[in-house]
Design a protein around this motif. Structure first.
Motif, PDB file in Angstrom:
ATOM      1  N   PHE A 178       0.829  -1.200   0.000  1.00 25.61           N
ATOM      2  CA  PHE A 178       0.000   0.000   0.000  1.00 25.61           C
ATOM      3  C   PHE A 178       0.867   1.256   0.000  1.00 25.61           C
ATOM      4  O   PHE A 178       1.853   1.354   0.727  1.00 25.61           O
ATOM      5  CB  PHE A 178      -0.898   0.004   1.244  1.00 25.61           C
ATOM      6  CG  PHE A 178      -1.737   1.247   1.397  1.00 25.61           C
ATOM      7  CD1 PHE A 178      -2.915   1.390   0.693  1.00 25.61           C
ATOM      8  CD2 PHE A 178      -1.326   2.266   2.239  1.00 25.61           C
ATOM      9  CE1 PHE A 178      -3.688   2.537   0.827  1.00 25.61           C
ATOM     10  CE2 PHE A 178      -2.092   3.416   2.385  1.00 25.61           C
ATOM     11  CZ  PHE A 178      -3.274   3.549   1.683  1.00 25.61           C
ATOM     12  N   LEU A 202      -1.580  -1.308  -3.950  1.00 24.17           N
ATOM     13  CA  LEU A 202      -2.825  -0.697  -3.506  1.00 24.17           C
ATOM     14  C   LEU A 202      -2.558   0.792  -3.328  1.00 24.17           C
ATOM     15  O   LEU A 202      -1.696   1.178  -2.535  1.00 24.17           O
ATOM     16  CB  LEU A 202      -3.274  -1.323  -2.187  1.00 24.17           C
ATOM     17  CG  LEU A 202      -3.507  -2.843  -2.245  1.00 24.17           C
ATOM     18  CD1 LEU A 202      -2.770  -3.540  -1.121  1.00 24.17           C
ATOM     19  CD2 LEU A 202      -4.988  -3.166  -2.205  1.00 24.17           C
ATOM     20  N   SER A 263     -11.527   2.936   4.623  1.00 27.49           N
ATOM     21  CA  SER A 263     -10.286   2.721   3.877  1.00 27.49           C
ATOM     22  C   SER A 263      -9.575   1.460   4.345  1.00 27.49           C
ATOM     23  O   SER A 263      -9.007   0.718   3.540  1.00 27.49           O
ATOM     24  CB  SER A 263      -9.369   3.939   3.998  1.00 27.49           C
ATOM     25  OG  SER A 263      -8.983   4.173   5.333  1.00 27.49           O
ATOM     26  N   THR A 267      -9.096  -1.732   1.751  1.00 32.14           N
ATOM     27  CA  THR A 267      -7.719  -2.131   1.456  1.00 32.14           C
ATOM     28  C   THR A 267      -7.431  -3.525   1.964  1.00 32.14           C
ATOM     29  O   THR A 267      -6.815  -4.339   1.254  1.00 32.14           O
ATOM     30  CB  THR A 267      -6.729  -1.123   2.082  1.00 32.14           C
ATOM     31  OG1 THR A 267      -7.078   0.200   1.680  1.00 32.14           O
ATOM     32  CG2 THR A 267      -5.306  -1.423   1.643  1.00 32.14           C
TER      33      THR A 267
END
Length: 306
Positions: A178, A202, A263, A267
């Motif tokens: 991420f 991500l 979020s 994710t």
């Protein structure tokens, strides 16, 4: 036979329900997650695992962002663990360019493998006999994700690796990273990467630290498949931490437009299912490669499966 309006609506509703069911992500394996503290080599670590899981579970090593204490990944780690992973979050403190702080390095996966082997047989361990010691996957954030890209590439580069060469442990099977890119900070260029394992990037669309455009370029530089980039709407650089701009870390300049809970959930779902897909889970693969993009209005996805 013609259907009346009520019957037509009932049929349409049934078809819509069936279509939605087909698109839904596989549920978390065990939403009840337990936690304990451990030690990975010289690093204090938090360990999260499904409380009611049976059989052996793969380990997910979470490589933290620069200067982010491990405690700020508790919600994300729990969310990943609920999908059937043992999530290990070490605090890896070391000296980088005259600054001693939390900076992940490429030696961490090898240290995690040592921990897996020892913890699986340690008397009194909550995970005694429950660790699949042949399967390690990587989660990364920012600096930690960049270090994980070096692991995927099987190459050594400062500041993520300080030895003359690097060999990726065979136990490492995939990575979900991420807020990560491989842009060289001084030269502003992107190196091609011969990723020897599947890699997922991500990327929050409002990330003000690791820019979305840099993630897009990094995705094109991944030379092998499978690979995937998941663009998450309204999420910034700290979309997976418990709080925005954790104390001690560099502050984010871009405002997140979704809640922290949203979020983290989005994710974690995409990261966990991508990793499960690489470990052979057919339902997870169906979601991340076929149905998930259409089912999740908060993301857009590009994939290469081979």
């Amino acid at each position: 036979m013609r259907l009346g309006r009520t019957s037509r609506l009932a049929v349409a509703a049934a078809l819509a329900a069936g279509l939605l069911s087909a698109f839904q992500a596989p549920a978390a394996a065990d939403p009840a997650v337990a936690h304990y503290s451990s030690q990975v080599k010289n690093d204090g670590a938090d360990v999260y695992y499904p409380a009611g899981a049976t059989g052996r579970l793969p380990v997910a090593l979470l490589m933290q962002g620069a200067k982010v204490h491990r405690q700020y990944y508790s919600d994300y780690a729990e969310a990943i663990a609920a999908y059937g992973f043992i999530v290990v979050v070490p605090n890896h403190k070391r000296l980088v360019f005259f600054d001693s702080d939390y900076y992940p390095s490429q030696k961490m996966p090898a240290e995690a493998v040592e921990w897996m082997d020892a913890e699986d047989v340690r008397a009194g361990s909550p995970l005694n006999g429950k660790i699949d010691t042949d399967k390690l996957v990587l989660l990364g954030h920012s600096f930690g994700g960049a270090a994980a890209l070096g692991v995927a590439d099987g190459s050594c580069g400062i500041p993520f690796c300080t030895t003359l060469g690097y060999t990726r442990p065979s136990e490492v099977k995939a990575a979900a990273l991420f807020g990560t890119n491989n842009k060289l900070p001084v030269f502003g260029t992107f190196a091609s990467m011969n990723n020897g394992i599947p890699v997922q990037l991500l990327q929050g669309t409002v990330d003000g630290a690791a820019l979305p455009a840099d993630a897009e370029t990094s995705y094109t530089k991944l030379q092998n498949g499978p690979k995937q980039i998941v663009r998450i709407a309204g999420v910034n650089h700290y979309g997976i931490t418990d709080v925005q701009s954790p104390p001690g870390a560099e502050a984010e300049t871009s405002t997140q437009t979704v809640t922290q809970a949203q979020s983290i959930e989005t994710t974690a779902r995409w990261a966990a299912l991508f990793l499960k897909a690489q470990l052979g889970d057919a339902a997870a693969a169906q979601y991340v490669y076929v149905t998930g993009d259409a089912a999740d209005p908060g993301v857009t996805v590009t994939s290469q499966t081979s």
